[in-house]
Write an enzyme that holds these catalytic residues in place. Structure first.
Site, PDB file in Angstrom:
ATOM      1  N   GLY A 312     -28.705   5.700  20.649  1.00 51.75           N
ATOM      2  CA  GLY A 312     -28.270   5.164  19.357  1.00 51.75           C
ATOM      3  C   GLY A 312     -29.405   5.053  18.364  1.00 51.75           C
ATOM      4  O   GLY A 312     -29.257   5.384  17.180  1.00 51.75           O
ATOM      5  N   CYS A1136      -5.999  14.391  21.139  1.00 51.02           N
ATOM      6  CA  CYS A1136      -6.874  13.477  21.858  1.00 51.02           C
ATOM      7  C   CYS A1136      -6.598  12.030  21.456  1.00 51.02           C
ATOM      8  O   CYS A1136      -5.547  11.502  21.777  1.00 51.02           O
ATOM      9  CB  CYS A1136      -8.334  13.877  21.682  1.00 51.02           C
ATOM     10  SG  CYS A1136      -9.406  13.152  22.953  1.00 51.02           S
ATOM     11  N   HIS A1261      -8.555  19.880  22.807  1.00 52.29           N
ATOM     12  CA  HIS A1261      -9.009  20.027  21.416  1.00 52.29           C
ATOM     13  C   HIS A1261      -8.985  21.481  20.951  1.00 52.29           C
ATOM     14  O   HIS A1261     -10.021  22.170  21.007  1.00 52.29           O
ATOM     15  CB  HIS A1261     -10.450  19.523  21.305  1.00 52.29           C
ATOM     16  CG  HIS A1261     -10.614  18.047  21.377  1.00 52.29           C
ATOM     17  ND1 HIS A1261     -10.507  17.219  20.273  1.00 52.29           N
ATOM     18  CD2 HIS A1261     -10.886  17.234  22.422  1.00 52.29           C
ATOM     19  CE1 HIS A1261     -10.719  15.964  20.639  1.00 52.29           C
ATOM     20  NE2 HIS A1261     -10.942  15.945  21.939  1.00 52.29           N
ATOM     21  N   GLU A1263      -8.970  22.431  17.881  1.00 54.68           N
ATOM     22  CA  GLU A1263      -9.768  22.510  16.645  1.00 54.68           C
ATOM     23  C   GLU A1263     -11.249  22.716  16.922  1.00 54.68           C
ATOM     24  O   GLU A1263     -11.994  23.166  16.044  1.00 54.68           O
ATOM     25  CB  GLU A1263      -9.560  21.237  15.806  1.00 54.68           C
ATOM     26  CG  GLU A1263     -10.337  20.007  16.223  1.00 54.68           C
ATOM     27  CD  GLU A1263      -9.812  19.285  17.455  1.00 54.68           C
ATOM     28  OE1 GLU A1263     -10.304  18.173  17.748  1.00 54.68           O
ATOM     29  OE2 GLU A1263      -8.913  19.815  18.148  1.00 54.68           O
TER      30      GLU A1263
END
EC number: 6.3.5.3
Length: 1296
Positions: A312, A1136, A1261, A1263
């Site tokens: 992160g 999803c 997915h 895409e």
């Protein structure tokens, strides 16, 4: 406080594992039952209707068998005084569902423990086993959870009396606060505050300690050096900078920002315009930013949050580059001590003990990778690259016989991103500019991370160790990044003048750094900082390391625009101050009416005492390799089990590798998806073949024999890993250098200097390669008491090199997959070791508990450059069938991994490599094996000779169909084994780790599947022509119907979804749920709606369920969705997370009453796979003319398993022909077997449609793979569009 029971929390196998851990700890527990329990802090009583709504909101997740709790209660909750990420997101959902009187929701885990009476000590032991003391508390009564909502009065600032007590007051504060100040720094502070005529506050001292810690100031890299009495001419940092001075080509920013930037490509960047929200391509320079960090100390203490916040923090570094940038693809790496997997201990693994305050290597590699992967997954950044090394041994090195290993681990987090040309340099901070904190609230966590990570493990207090670890909320960081994206997409109107991430030291480091870098001072108000723990002292508010925060300077005139962006993205922010002309820091506290900070910036960041390192060189004492006990056959098996060599599937499939739709080379190679890729490659955009590549290199054990050789090899390996992509000239490559050392350990400082000089002054300038970015961690030692003995574990000097490069054509990347379908072929070894065949510090010596004496090295810099340039020619001319570098395990492993990827055999002859077969097969000198067509062999050998490599090239043999793995030397058989047997040995370490961590039944099924020698690999059967554009006639009419690309906070797959619809002839419009809830947008003007993938609300309250309930429980928005679904001309697609959401809206969708729910995967793990599916016969308008087609597709989810009420429900679903897609195995058979079916869904179901076919929901997915290049594997004959593009064109055709 209201208490609401939740659903069962743990699956049967998780309970079994918990009971097993109790048994291992000798705790007589006979049964454990666990369920969630929810606590609601309300401002007013809930009505019956509101209570029912809350009850429904808190029903989520898979339907597990319930039973009344029996036995003694142990309630695990977040630590009182903290607010968990779950709480903030669940409370958001409640408010969005109209439950405004809920002040806060929190969740606990109620364990009901049965068994014989445990004594108090055993209860404490059991409680410790059930919770993480960093983040959680344990209660024995539900009412005790009231403490979660208690509020405390703020604690005041403390002053340190140096005017009265002098130096001793500072020395005591140094110990009490864990400041890690050096003696000369104490002198500096004493002089500075005496000069100011006042006592410092605790917050000022703490701020100074963080800002001037080794972690933040890199004192050793900026130190002066004396070695063996000789003054050295340069600092370490100057030697690194020498690479830039020698080769500044293509570098746009180095050494001065959160990440380095190099030139990229002119491409169409795809994003929605601010005015209309319509997605389109914007032709601009997409320059490449690069950054690699480490997060070692926190990962040793608590691996999941340590690794998660490591990733992160590095992502924030990328986003905070220039005036705002876009992180794109990530990497993660680990070096740890030996795993010692229970029941799978290896002959070289001895238990040398460890300190209690750190976890085991096994714990780190069980939890750490999950944390790193989870953050990348939820943020929406593919993790495409990594390394994993274990080392722990008693060796004879520079300092004699001692323990060397990674009790203090390396946790590497890095990546690349893109930035606009006009945003590379930060702007000017004007006087009066608003100083903003973007992101989550302050919490009392992560205090002192900078100072703590600068100490050797064992030097600081255990409580301070725990206090210095942060925790993660990636969905919040995603919201912040969406704000940054909206800002940089405004180009010259970008409201961000200056931006930094908040990392070590919290605001105490970030805000002074921000104003100082901008040439200003700052005036701040402490109480304007968003704060979830009002009882914190000023020190805790200012210095805590709460994650997911950025500091920004914004011009006052643009604050309204910035506020609008943040509100739409639901990203919290606070204006906490203003920039001042005077370079002075003033922090006001209106609660106490005082100023906890009032000091000139130059006291904090000025010229503190410069370090001098006066050190001595030591000579390595390695012993020659003893071969008496080494059998070649046994060596192979051992090496195949060594983690650095062994298969790493357990580290890879937990990480999303397809999000963005721009990944063109992930770790998994070929039809059999073998994890052997040498590097990672992404496309620069969704409309071009330009791209970016990154690779890793590290050879840390070699440093135990030769510091400089280890560093040179790290650079060399990074280059041989990236060489089979189309880069062009060598100077296009830029490196990140991450240095880990046990500074102060005998011999290590001088060794570090020699290693830096070898790379910065010699090798990189000779290669014309720049190192514009890097990081150092100088406290890689652990101390502890083992019985009566004081022990130390010191890591080897560890340089991790990451190579980054711009790619000319991503389609040209060559993989290790051997080809037997291209006619006769030849395997050539390019041995950059030029016959040295050194065995020191190799995998071979490690698995036989030896070190050896002479290691590999970069033998000839010109040949290394010639090698790279030759590979570039061969790649550009498409003369390579396969390529794989030689690394850990040597030539034998290189050949084996190529054979695994090709599912074929090899027959080779190593006679030309000399008489020492052991050295020929297991040396780890630089080099590569290439496969070429037999008829082109002579031409290839000539080209290699023309590049100065004539003495390095050896013809080995050929790849053959079948299962043979034969190595000969002339007529003698050196080694012969079945390739399939080697494959299973190679897989065993990953299998054992997966069994420990995930559902063991699934792990066993995957290992069993690897034994199927008849597996044909991924394959394609199409019932349509993917090259036919059925939408073309409608696009020619120039009518572009609008599709609402719907996202909620935490959704991360909307851009590639918009791109797929855009290509099919739609105007894709960015629609946020906040737009619908606020009434800024409605669905009336759209004929098509697509709900996108990601982690809405971080999957809190069930994947997609919180999103769905914010629609169902908001009357106006519910009516809007219901009206849309009932319009007879609309189309709706959920993918999803959007699939999970829409399945929970089935009561609004005509003909969807038989739809299932989608719940936790059977493996109980996030699954990222490239899976084979078959289009079933269904009414789905998206799947028209595709029925019977079989093709691979990206899968990335944690909750995709179809859940039906009962067998009758499943039968009704099947009989209605509503199943649109099913998982099939590579033989084309519908399957429930893992991993061909990655989530365990009955009958392989992974997509369903409504009776009319107008609404379709699917977990995979399409895409992300609508472009052929973004498929991990594909048939060579496919063009630009993959077959999945047909789905989107079907939608366009349907609308006419």
């Amino acid at each position: 406080m209201e208490i609401l029971r939740g659903s069962p929390a743990l699956s049967a196998f998780r309970i079994t594992k918990l009971l097993s851990r109790c048994q291992d700890a000798h705790l007589p527990v006979s049964d454990i039952y666990a369920e969630y329990v929810h606590f609601a802090d309300v401002s007013a009583p809930l009505s019956a209707d509101e209570h029912a709504r809350l009850q429904r909101l808190l029903q989520y997740g898979p339907s597990l068998p319930e039973h009344p709790p029996a036995g003694r209660l142990l309630l695990v909750t977040p630590r009182p005084g903290t607010i968990s990420p779950w709480s903030s997101k669940a409370t958001d959902i409640a408010h969005n569902c109209g439950l405004s009187q809920i002040l806060r929701l929190e969740r606990g885990l109620a364990f009901s423990i049965q068994g014989p009476d445990l004594n108090e000590s055993q209860w404490k032991q059991l409680a410790a086993l059930l919770h993480d003391r960093m983040m959680e508390a344990v209660f024995t009564d539900l009412q005790q959870a009231e403490q979660l909502f208690s509020h405390h009065q703020p604690a005041p600032v403390q002053r340190v009396d140096i005017l009265g007590q002098g130096r001793s007051a500072l020395e005591q504060a140094n110990i009490k606060l864990g400041l890690a100040l050096a003696q000369d720094e104490i002198d500096y502070l004493l002089t500075a505050f005496t000069g100011l005529g006042r006592n410092p506050t605790d917050i000022e001292l703490y701020m100074f300690a963080q800002a001037n810690s080794e972690h933040c100031r890199h004192k050793i890299f900026n130190a002066d050096w004396v070695i063996d009495g000789v003054v050295q001419p340069k600092t370490l940092f100057k030697m690194i900078k020498n690479t830039f001075e020698h080769t500044p080509d293509y570098v746009l920013s180095a050494y001065k920002d959160n990440a380095a930037v190099m030139e990229g490509s002119q491409v169409g960047r795809f994003y929605a315009t601010a005015e209309k929200g319509i997605y389109d391509y914007h032709q601009e320079e997409a320059h490449i930013l690069m950054k690699v960090e480490t997060h070692n100390h926190p990962t040793a203490i608590s691996p999941w949050p340590g690794a998660a916040t490591g990733s992160g923090g590095e992502i924030r570094d990328e986003g905070a580059t220039g005036r705002g940038a876009k992180p794109k693809a990530g990497l993660v790496g680990f070096s740890v001590s030996n795993l010692r997997i229970p029941g799978f201990e290896q002959p070289w693994e001895e238990n040398f003990g460890k300190p209690d305050r750190i976890v085991t290597a096994l714990d780190i590699m069980t939890e750490g990778p999950l944390g790193g992967a989870a953050f990348n997954n939820e943020f929406g950044r593919p993790a495409l690259l990594g390394y994993f090394r274990t080392y722990e041994e008693r060796v004879n090195s520079h300092n004699g016989i001692e323990l060397r290993g990674y009790h203090k681990p390396i946790m590497l987090a890095g990546g690349l991103g893109n930035i606009r040309a006009d945003h590379v340099q930060k702007g000017e901070i004007t006087v009066g500019a608003k100083l903003v904190v973007l992101g989550g609230p302050s919490m009392n966590i992560g205090l002192g991370g900078g100072a703590a990570s600068s100490m050797a493990s064992g030097q600081s207090d255990a409580d301070l160790d725990f206090a210095s670890v942060q925790r993660d909320n990636p969905e919040m960081e995603r919201r912040c990044q969406e704000v940054i994206d909206r800002c940089w997409q405004l180009g010259e109107y970008n409201p961000i003048l200056f931006i930094h991430d908040v990392g070590a030291g919290g605001l105490s480091n970030a805000m002074p750094e921000l104003v100082n870098d901008g040439g200003r001072g700052g005036r701040f108000e402490l109480r304007d900082i968003l704060n979830d723990e009002p009882g914190m002292s000023p020190l805790e508010v200012w210095c805590n390391e709460s994650q997911e925060r950025y500091v920004l300077a914004v011009a006052p005139a643009q604050m309204a625009l910035f506020d609008e962006i943040c509100r739409r993205e639901r990203a919290p922010y606070a204006v906490i101050g203003e920039a001042t002309e005077e370079k002075h820091l003033l922090l006001n506290d209106r609660h106490f009416g005082n100023q906890p900070i009032d000091m000139p910036l130059d006291v904090l960041l000025g010229k503190t005492p410069k370090m001098l390192r006066d050190v001595t060189r030591l000579q390595a004492k390695g012993d020659a390799l003893q071969r008496a006990d080494i059998s070649l056959a046994e060596a192979v098996k051992r090496i195949m089990h060594l983690p650095a060599v062994a298969e790493k599937t357990f580290l890879i499939t937990i990480g999303d590798r397809t999000v963005t739709g721009m990944v063109t080379r992930d770790q998994m190679v070929g039809p059999w998806q073998i994890p052997v890729a040498d590097c990672a490659v992404t496309s620069a955009s969704l409309d071009s073949y330009y791209g970016e590549a990154m690779s890793l290199g590290e050879r840390a054990p070699v440093a135990l024999l030769d510091f400089a050789a280890s560093a040179r090899l790290a650079v060399g390996e990074a280059l041989t890993n990236i060489a089979a992509t189309q880069i062009g000239e060598l100077k296009r490559i830029k490196l990140s250098a991450n240095w880990m050392s046990a500074a102060g350990h005998p011999g290590e400082d001088a060794g570090l200097y020699d290693a830096v000089r070898a790379v910065g002054e010699e090798l990189c300038p000779a290669l014309e390669i720049t190192i514009p970015v890097g990081k150092d961690s100088m406290s890689m030692k652990t101390r502890w008491q083992e019985g009566h003995e004081q022990r130390e574990m010191t890591s080897p000097l560890s340089l991790v090199i990451t190579a980054f490069a711009r790619i000319e054509d991503v389609r040209r990347t060559v993989t290790p997959q051997l080809r037997t379908d291209k006619g006769d072929n030849a395997l050539l070894l390019i041995d950059l070791g030029a016959g040295h065949n050194a065995l020191g510090a190799t995998a071979l010596t490690q698995v036989y508990r030896q070190l050896g004496d002479k290691p590999a090295d970069v033998r000839n810099v010109q040949q290394l450059a010639g090698f790279f340039n030759a590979m570039q020619r061969l790649v550009a001319d498409q003369h390579l069938l396969a390529y794989h570098d030689r690394s850990d395990g040597g030539l034998l492993v290189t050949l084996a991994e190529m054979a695994f990827a090709g599912h074929c055999g090899v027959t080779v002859d190593i006679q030309s490599l000399g008489n020492d077969a052991l050295a020929a097969l297991f040396n780890e000198e630089l080099g590569a094996v290439i496969q070429v067509r037999a008829e082109q062999r002579a031409d290839v050998e000539k080209l290699l000779a023309d590049h100065g490599l004539a003495n390095c090239v050896h013809y080995l043999g050929r790849a053959v169909a079948g299962d043979t793995f034969d190595i000969r030397s002339g007529t003698d058989v050196v080694y012969s084994e079945k390739r399939s047997t080697l494959r299973l040995w190679w897989a065993e370490t990953s299998w054992q780790m997966q069994r420990l961590r995930d559902n063991p039944d699934c792990a066993d099924q995957e290992h069993q599947a690897k034994q199927d020698e008849s597996d044909p690999g991924l394959n394609v059967k199409l019932t349509f022509d993917p090259a036919e554009d059925i939408a073309a006639p409608f696009i020619l009419k120039q009518a572009r119907p609008k599709v609402a690309v719907l996202r909620e906070q935490g959704v991360n797959s909307h851009v590639e979804m918009a791109a797929a619809f855009h290509r099919a002839g739609f105007d894709a419009v960015d629609v946020h749920m906040s737009d619908l809830l606020a009434g800024r947008t409605d669905l009336q003007s759209f004929q098509t709606l697509v709900a996108c993938g990601g982690f809405s609300y971080g999957d809190v309250l069930g994947a997609g369920e919180g999103w769905a309930k914010s629609i169902l429980f908001n009357d106006r928005v519910r009516d809007e969705f219901e009206a849309f679904f009932h319009r007879p001309t609309t189309l709706a697609l959920g993918v999803c997370n959007g699939c999970q959401m829409m399945s929970n809206l089935r009561e609004l969708i005509p003909g969807a009453e038989h739809w299932p729910r989608f719940v936790r995967n059977l493996s109980d793990s996030f699954e990222a796979r490239f899976s084979l599916v078959e289009v079933a016969s269904s009414p789905s308008l998206f799947m028209q003319d595709m029925v019977g087609s079989r093709m691979p597709i990206a899968v990335s989810h944690g909750e995709g398993q179809v859940e039906v009420r009962d067998a009758a429900h499943l039968a009704a679903l099947e009989q209605s022909h509503l199943v649109a897609l099913r998982f099939v195995n590579n033989h084309g058979v519908v399957t429930e077997q893992y991993p061909a079916n990655p989530n365990g869904s009955a009958n392989g179901i992974t997509a369903v449609t409504s009776v009319s076919g107008r609404a379709t929901v699917m977990m995979p997915h399409p895409e992300r793979v609508f472009r052929t290049v973004s498929n991990s594997w594909h048939p060579e004959e496919w063009g630009e569009d993959s077959p999945w593009m047909r789905m989107f064109r079907n939608a366009r055709k349907q609308l006419g």
